[in-house]
Write an enzyme that holds these catalytic residues in place. Structure first.
Site, PDB file in Angstrom:
ATOM      1  CB  ALA A 162      -1.472   7.551  -4.155  1.00 35.39           C
TER       2      ALA A 162
ATOM      3  CB  ALA B 133      -0.797   0.000   1.209  1.00 32.41           C
ATOM      4  CG  ASN B 134       0.056   4.735  -1.869  1.00 37.14           C
ATOM      5  OD1 ASN B 134      -0.663   5.376  -1.242  1.00 37.14           O
ATOM      6  ND2 ASN B 134      -0.336   4.012  -2.747  1.00 37.14           N
ATOM      7  NE  ARG B 135       5.011   7.285   4.623  1.00 39.24           N
ATOM      8  CZ  ARG B 135       4.822   6.075   5.768  1.00 39.24           C
ATOM      9  NH1 ARG B 135       3.998   6.047   6.538  1.00 39.24           N
ATOM     10  NH2 ARG B 135       6.133   5.704   6.088  1.00 39.24           N
TER      11      ARG B 135
END
Ligand code: CTP
Ligand code: CA
Length: 228
Positions: free
Chosen positions: A99, A33-35
């Protein structure tokens, strides 16, 4: 209660917005995942709805309430997101604020990966489909206005200019996502709006604003362009 009528410059326009991160499964219990918080994309969806557009928001996993009056499709992976985006076409305006994870693991484990004496499992990565580029480059049913984001930690304008060309989109909202800016997960954003006019790219640098203010400003630009 009587309220003055709100201007609805995007009434009758269909609009698609992607938001949030994507989760790319490694095995049944783990993911990449990402932020991204999804805040910027959700704010854009709310602003577009307020301007009268018929809005579909396609979001990866986030901890935000669905904006009222907006059709929300919840997805997990980049491939799910692409499928839902394609199912939402045709639209007049598409804004890709998600994102999207650039990579996923080549073969998702059907069972939980276990520690073994043989050592760590190698994670082979493959590239995800580029949703923005796929939609921008469509021969049939390309939305008349396609807007991407460029998340960069260095050479912001230069990278964003390259990105607008490579993706084939009309506008790019470039933002600095270096950890010091607090943009990822935070409430504020400093953006530059790049608009393509044939060979020329115009750069409009905005002051630091809340993500809601960025959304309202972006939607005002959209409204001016599609119904001047
Ligand atoms: N994007 C997308 N699908 C992907 C990757 C990115 O639709 N698989 C979209 C994002 O929603 C954003 C734009 O493309 O609107 C740019 O995303 P960004 O991550 O900045 O660019 P990338 O092309 O992925 O390049 P890099 O991460 O290497 O800078
Ligand atoms: Ca990326």
């Amino acid at each position: 209660l009587l309220r003055p009528p709100q201007p609805r410059p995007l009434a009758g326009k269909r609009m698609l917005i992607t938001a949030g991160p994507t989760h790319e499964p490694i095995d049944p219990v783990r993911y990449i995942a990402n932020r991204s918080s999804g805040k910027q994309g959700f704010a854009i969806a709310a602003a577009a709805h307020a301007a009268g557009a018929d809005v579909t928001l396609i979001s990866g996993p986030v901890e935000l309430d669905d904006p009222l009056g907006v059709t929300v499709k919840h997805v997990e992976s980049a491939r799910d997101m692409l499928r839902q985006v394609e199912a939402t076409l045709p639209v007049d305006i598409a804004i890709f604020a998600a994102a999207v994870a650039d990579w996923r693991v080549a073969s998702e484990g059907e069972q939980k990966l276990k520690k073994t004496a043989a050592g760590m499992p190698p994670l082979q990565l493959v590239e995800n489909p580029d949703i923005l580029a796929t939609i921008s480059h469509r021969k049939d049913g390309r939305p008349p206005l396609v807007i991407g984001f460029a998340a960069e930690t260095e050479h912001l304008i230069e990278n964003a200019k390259t990105k607008i060309a490579r993706k084939g989109c009309d506008w790019i909202v470039a933002n600095d996502v270096s950890p010091a800016t607090g943009v990822m997960g935070g409430d504020r954003n400093t953006v530059h709006l790049l608009t393509r006019h044939g060979e020329n790219i115009e750069v409009d640098s905005w002051p630091v604003m809340t993500k809601e203010e960025v959304a309202v400003e972006l939607i005002a630009h959209v409204a001016k362009t599609v119904s001047p």
